[in-house]
Design an enzyme around this catalytic site. Structure first.
Site, PDB file in Angstrom:
ATOM      1  N   GLU A 314      62.783  15.924  64.774  1.00 40.69           N
ATOM      2  CA  GLU A 314      62.397  17.468  64.679  1.00 40.69           C
ATOM      3  C   GLU A 314      62.963  18.002  66.067  1.00 40.69           C
ATOM      4  OE1 GLU A 314      58.990  19.749  62.689  1.00 40.69           O
ATOM      5  OE2 GLU A 314      58.285  18.832  64.648  1.00 40.69           O
ATOM      6  N   HIS A 345      61.166  -9.026  55.201  1.00 41.88           N
ATOM      7  CA  HIS A 345      60.942  -9.490  53.644  1.00 41.88           C
ATOM      8  C   HIS A 345      61.422  -8.462  52.808  1.00 41.88           C
ATOM      9  CE1 HIS A 345      58.840 -13.180  54.583  1.00 41.88           C
ATOM     10  NE2 HIS A 345      58.170 -12.476  55.631  1.00 41.88           N
ATOM     11  N   LYS A 464      60.089  26.683  53.699  1.00 38.97           N
ATOM     12  CA  LYS A 464      58.737  27.455  53.589  1.00 38.97           C
ATOM     13  C   LYS A 464      58.632  28.678  52.937  1.00 38.97           C
ATOM     14  CE  LYS A 464      56.546  25.201  57.457  1.00 38.97           C
ATOM     15  NZ  LYS A 464      56.103  25.539  58.926  1.00 38.97           N
TER      16      LYS A 464
END
Length: 498
Positions: A314, A345, A464
């Site tokens: 950001e 793993h 947004k």
């Protein structure tokens, strides 16, 4: 500094860059080419709260939050922050029906969630013993209500307090959760009871908290010059203090401030954040490696990759310089990773033998105490820590040196994957604070090297706005099943399905 091994040590944090394939002369030459001429002046401006975020024309002040004069550093009982912590952790904060608060739910997102959640999890074993009251702290951030769905069934409206954490006090994600909570409590408490005994606001918008109905004594504020992803040191850190106590939270701030001093005055070859920044920029530009894996080898740090992802991406994922001019060179890398022992793993197969280039920061804690357990369990846990460190050292070594076996290509480890080892003797609130501050200063330094503003974030604003438009269309489907606005065939189809 151990020159032959390329290890830099500080009071709480150490960096080993032996497996970067760079000499100190290489690093100095690249730094001389990339760092601005006035770098020394700029880093001191940052630490004095005088560095200017040019987009907003405001000084950047998060480092002041951890100074000895900050609001949250006053002696216990001498400010609102510490008094709230004392009352809640001692069981003396009573809800509207006279029962002690047993659970705290932090509702926030991004910088109002990630840092506090990560730190509370990492440091919970260091909780002050002063309180025998079993206060549980929960975190809710997702706008879909998934986390709230899991938390509400295990808490009681009469004994639960909610922290509404939002710098702007307008965040859509946060207030979607808040509105659901208001519906949840209405069968037990009135809204006035809830606001006066079960809500704390943390924000830079005091008027917004007042308009919402939160009493002044339950408002904690921080400056609007403190960026959200840098706000862990401010009142946003309330959940951390509720988890470990004000004293231990102060130790975390101490560690960060000591790293500030380290960053401010030491030369490049002894300066951990500067070395991390210059080496990282070299890998990004000269080696053209576009990603950095964060690989902590201690379960207490399992949320660090997500926290550093926000801090770095950001801040430095930018397409214009600080003069708002388009740029045509790479800036911040993709930050990803995971808990190292589990990664072995899962994705380590790709790291050792996959096609793609990457760099990595291995993070290790060399020793571990295990308070609260008997001697046998403590011994076993220390042995497990040694096992984790051995695996950390083994994998970082293989990623650099490889292990060529020409007769069996399937077992060939190509190596030459540049990586750092960031390590500390023990995890404590102090060393943890130093670790986070080191990464902050690394990001700041790289921002200067790339001539970008690390303290704005315009890249999600349009999303947004479009989301608001789409939500309006979902809420206003006409009688023929057509959305009010037309976006594109795919989006319109899903809106109709809604």
């Amino acid at each position: 500094m151990l020159e032959n091994n390329q290890v830099v040590e500080s009071q709480h944090l150490n960096l080993d860059y032996s497996f970067q394939g760079l000499t100190l002369e290489d690093i100095r030459a690249f730094a001389a080419k990339k760092l601005p001429d006035n770098f020394d002046e700029l880093r001191l401006q940052l630490l004095k709260g005088e560095f200017v975020n040019q987009t907003e024309n405001k000084c950047v002040t998060h480092t002041l939050c951890r100074s000895f004069h900050s609001v949250v550093r006053a002696g216990n009982g001498k400010n609102r922050f510490n008094e709230i912590v004392r009352l809640l952790r001692s069981g003396k904060w009573l809800g509207a029906t006279g029962k002690p608060i047993t659970d705290v739910v932090n509702i926030g997102v991004g910088g109002s969630d990630l840092g506090s959640m990560m730190s509370s999890f990492a440091l919970k074993e260091f909780a002050d013993d002063a309180s025998l009251h079993n206060l549980k702290v929960h975190f809710v951030s997702s706008m879909d209500g998934g986390q709230l769905y899991a938390v509400l069934p295990i808490v009681d409206p009469e004994t639960t307090l909610f922290i509404i954490a939002s710098k702007s006090f307008t965040t859509t994600d946060t207030f979607a959760n808040v509105n659901t909570v208001k519906s949840w409590i209405e069968h037990t408490l009135s809204e006035d009871q809830w606001l006066t005994r079960h809500v704390i606001g943390v924000s830079a918008n005091n008027q917004g908290m007042t308009d919402f109905g939160i009493p002044p004594a339950q408002q904690l504020s921080f400056g609007d010059t403190v960026g959200g992803r840098y706000s862990i040191w401010s009142a946003i850190g309330l959940p951390i203090a509720l988890t470990i106590g004000s004293h231990q939270f102060g130790r975390m701030l101490d560690g960060a401030q000591q790293m500030d001093e380290h960053f401010a005055y030491l030369p490049l070859e002894q300066n951990i954040p500067m070395l991390m920044a210059v080496i990282g920029a070299y890998n990004r530009e000269s080696r053209q490696i576009n990603n950095l894996a964060i690989l902590p080898y201690d379960g207490r740090l399992r949320y660090m990759p997500s926290y550093l992802q926000q801090l770095d991406m950001e801040s430095n994922g930018k397409q214009t310089n600080f003069r708002n001019e388009p740029i045509d060179y790479p800036t911040g890398p993709i930050i990803w990773g995971g808990f190292g022992p589990n990664g072995q793993h899962a994705f380590f197969q790709h790291l050792h033998q996959g096609y793609d280039e990457f760099t990595a920061d291995f993070i290790a804690i060399l020793h571990r105490n295990a308070p609260g357990f008997d001697f046998g369990v403590q011994t076993s846990l220390r042995e497990q820590q040694r096992l984790a460190v051995a695996n950390c050292l083994a994998h970082r070594r293989l990623m650099w040196f490889g292990d060529a076996q020409p007769e069996d290509p399937r077992h060939h480890y190509r190596g030459q994957r540049p990586n750092n080892l960031i390590f500390m003797d023990e995890l404590t609130p102090t060393s943890f604070g130093a670790l986070l501050a080191a990464y902050e200063h690394k990001v700041f330094t790289q921002g200067l090297m790339w001539q970008i503003n690390s303290f704005d974030q315009p890249g999600v604003e349009l999303g947004k706005k479009v989301a608001v438009d789409i939500l309006a269309a979902i809420d206003h489907i006409d009688i023929d099943g057509q959305p009010e606005g037309t976006f594109d065939a795919s989006t319109d189809h899903i809106i109709r399905r809604m």
